[in-house]
Motif scaffolding. Structure first.
Motif, PDB file in Angstrom:
ATOM      1  N   VAL A  37       0.862  -1.170   0.000  1.00  0.00           N
ATOM      2  CA  VAL A  37       0.000   0.000   0.000  1.00  0.00           C
ATOM      3  C   VAL A  37       0.907   1.230   0.000  1.00  0.00           C
ATOM      4  CG1 VAL A  37      -1.603   1.326   1.436  1.00  0.00           C
ATOM      5  CG2 VAL A  37      -1.867  -1.151   1.235  1.00  0.00           C
ATOM      6  N   SER A  38       0.569   2.226  -0.791  1.00  0.00           N
ATOM      7  CA  SER A  38       1.369   3.450  -0.773  1.00  0.00           C
ATOM      8  C   SER A  38       0.467   4.665  -0.561  1.00  0.00           C
ATOM      9  CB  SER A  38       2.173   3.607  -2.060  1.00  0.00           C
ATOM     10  OG  SER A  38       1.310   3.746  -3.167  1.00  0.00           O
ATOM     11  N   VAL A  39       1.015   5.611   0.193  1.00  0.00           N
ATOM     12  CA  VAL A  39       0.334   6.869   0.480  1.00  0.00           C
ATOM     13  C   VAL A  39       1.357   7.970   0.245  1.00  0.00           C
ATOM     14  CG1 VAL A  39      -0.824   8.240   2.251  1.00  0.00           C
ATOM     15  CG2 VAL A  39      -1.059   5.744   2.266  1.00  0.00           C
ATOM     16  N   GLN A  40       0.955   9.009  -0.459  1.00  0.00           N
ATOM     17  CA  GLN A  40       1.860  10.145  -0.631  1.00  0.00           C
ATOM     18  C   GLN A  40       1.063  11.406  -0.856  1.00  0.00           C
ATOM     19  OE1 GLN A  40       4.465   9.808  -3.987  1.00  0.00           O
ATOM     20  NE2 GLN A  40       2.830   9.551  -5.459  1.00  0.00           N
ATOM     21  N   CYS A  53       5.297  14.557   6.935  1.00  0.00           N
ATOM     22  CA  CYS A  53       3.884  14.239   7.094  1.00  0.00           C
ATOM     23  C   CYS A  53       3.729  13.161   8.158  1.00  0.00           C
ATOM     24  CB  CYS A  53       3.298  13.733   5.775  1.00  0.00           C
ATOM     25  SG  CYS A  53       3.232  14.957   4.461  1.00  0.00           S
ATOM     26  N   TYR A  54       2.564  13.116   8.767  1.00  0.00           N
ATOM     27  CA  TYR A  54       2.226  12.108   9.772  1.00  0.00           C
ATOM     28  C   TYR A  54       0.928  11.443   9.337  1.00  0.00           C
ATOM     29  CZ  TYR A  54       5.701  14.694  12.357  1.00  0.00           C
ATOM     30  OH  TYR A  54       6.863  15.314  12.736  1.00  0.00           O
ATOM     31  N   PHE A  55       1.021  10.164   9.003  1.00  0.00           N
ATOM     32  CA  PHE A  55      -0.110   9.460   8.400  1.00  0.00           C
ATOM     33  C   PHE A  55      -0.778   8.476   9.364  1.00  0.00           C
ATOM     34  CE2 PHE A  55       2.584  10.214   4.564  1.00  0.00           C
ATOM     35  CZ  PHE A  55       1.686  10.979   3.842  1.00  0.00           C
ATOM     36  N   GLY A  72       0.063   7.441  13.120  1.00  0.00           N
ATOM     37  CA  GLY A  72       1.073   8.454  13.388  1.00  0.00           C
ATOM     38  C   GLY A  72       2.406   8.193  12.713  1.00  0.00           C
ATOM     39  N   ALA A  73       2.378   7.492  11.590  1.00  0.00           N
ATOM     40  CA  ALA A  73       3.622   7.157  10.883  1.00  0.00           C
ATOM     41  C   ALA A  73       4.243   8.424  10.305  1.00  0.00           C
ATOM     42  CB  ALA A  73       3.357   6.151   9.779  1.00  0.00           C
ATOM     43  N   GLU A  74       5.488   8.705  10.677  1.00  0.00           N
ATOM     44  CA  GLU A  74       6.178   9.905  10.214  1.00  0.00           C
ATOM     45  C   GLU A  74       6.911   9.623   8.912  1.00  0.00           C
ATOM     46  OE1 GLU A  74       9.743  12.955  11.603  1.00  0.00           O
ATOM     47  OE2 GLU A  74       8.888  11.575  13.055  1.00  0.00           O
ATOM     48  N   SER A  75       6.765  10.533   7.980  1.00  0.00           N
ATOM     49  CA  SER A  75       7.471  10.439   6.710  1.00  0.00           C
ATOM     50  C   SER A  75       8.101  11.785   6.413  1.00  0.00           C
ATOM     51  CB  SER A  75       6.513  10.050   5.581  1.00  0.00           C
ATOM     52  OG  SER A  75       7.151  10.191   4.337  1.00  0.00           O
ATOM     53  N   ARG A  76       9.414  11.793   6.236  1.00  0.00           N
ATOM     54  CA  ARG A  76      10.124  13.051   5.997  1.00  0.00           C
ATOM     55  C   ARG A  76       9.906  13.598   4.588  1.00  0.00           C
ATOM     56  NH1 ARG A  76      12.320  15.123  10.566  1.00  0.00           N
ATOM     57  NH2 ARG A  76      12.917  13.479  12.002  1.00  0.00           N
ATOM     58  N   ASN A  77       9.402  12.767   3.665  1.00  0.00           N
ATOM     59  CA  ASN A  77       9.151  13.247   2.308  1.00  0.00           C
ATOM     60  C   ASN A  77       7.684  13.110   1.902  1.00  0.00           C
ATOM     61  OD1 ASN A  77       8.958  10.505   2.005  1.00  0.00           O
ATOM     62  ND2 ASN A  77      10.520  10.327   0.417  1.00  0.00           N
ATOM     63  N   CYS A  78       6.811  12.896   2.882  1.00  0.00           N
ATOM     64  CA  CYS A  78       5.361  12.770   2.665  1.00  0.00           C
ATOM     65  C   CYS A  78       5.012  11.589   1.771  1.00  0.00           C
ATOM     66  CB  CYS A  78       4.759  14.062   2.124  1.00  0.00           C
ATOM     67  SG  CYS A  78       4.631  15.334   3.403  1.00  0.00           S
ATOM     68  N   SER A  99      -5.192   9.459   6.274  1.00  0.00           N
ATOM     69  CA  SER A  99      -5.280  10.866   6.633  1.00  0.00           C
ATOM     70  C   SER A  99      -3.907  11.336   7.075  1.00  0.00           C
ATOM     71  CB  SER A  99      -6.312  11.095   7.749  1.00  0.00           C
ATOM     72  OG  SER A  99      -5.959  10.356   8.904  1.00  0.00           O
ATOM     73  N   GLU A 100      -3.617  12.580   6.750  1.00  0.00           N
ATOM     74  CA  GLU A 100      -2.392  13.217   7.227  1.00  0.00           C
ATOM     75  C   GLU A 100      -2.895  14.182   8.288  1.00  0.00           C
ATOM     76  OE1 GLU A 100       0.933  15.166   8.247  1.00  0.00           O
ATOM     77  OE2 GLU A 100      -0.846  16.218   7.601  1.00  0.00           O
TER      78      GLU A 100
END
Length: 116
Positions: A37-40, A53-55, A72-78, A99-100
């Motif tokens: 699964v991918s979210v961006q 971003c925090y998903f 609350g998964a943190e992603s430095r590049n969204c 959701s972000e």
């Protein structure tokens, strides 16, 4: 008397290249196989101070939440990619909702069918 201007029509909900994009990686998953699964979020400029971003990502069947894939998964590049264990899923149709939560962006994938 002057006639007030007519309100501007609401824009259509046609998909654009920007916004929260959620993908289940295909139209179906085979039960027991790993799925991706991918979210961006595609509207953040890389390297900016706002590109973290925090998903929250959940697997849904109809209106029911089946499981939380990320909280609350943190992603430095969204961008976020998750593996899903499909072994415990019943056959049926699912969606991925994301959701972000610091900015309030929301999105959902197209339907994905789980088959045996």
């Amino acid at each position: 008397p002057a006639t007030p201007p007519a309100p501007t029509a609401r824009p259509t909900d046609a998909p654009t290249g920007k916004g929260l994009q959620v993908s289940a990686g295909g139209d179906f998953w085979v039960a027991g196989d790993a799925a991706t699964v991918s979210v961006q979020y595609t509207g953040v400029a890389a390297g900016s101070d706002t590109d973290t971003c925090y998903f929250d990502v959940v697997l849904m069947q109809g209106d029911a939440q089946v499981s939380a894939l990320a909280t609350g998964a943190e992603s430095r590049n969204c961008k976020l990619t998750l593996s899903v264990d499909t072994g415990a899923l019943a056959e049926g149709t699912y969606t991925i909702q994301a959701s972000e939560y610091t900015r309030g962006w929301v999105g959902a994938s197209d339907d994905v069918a789980v088959v045996a």
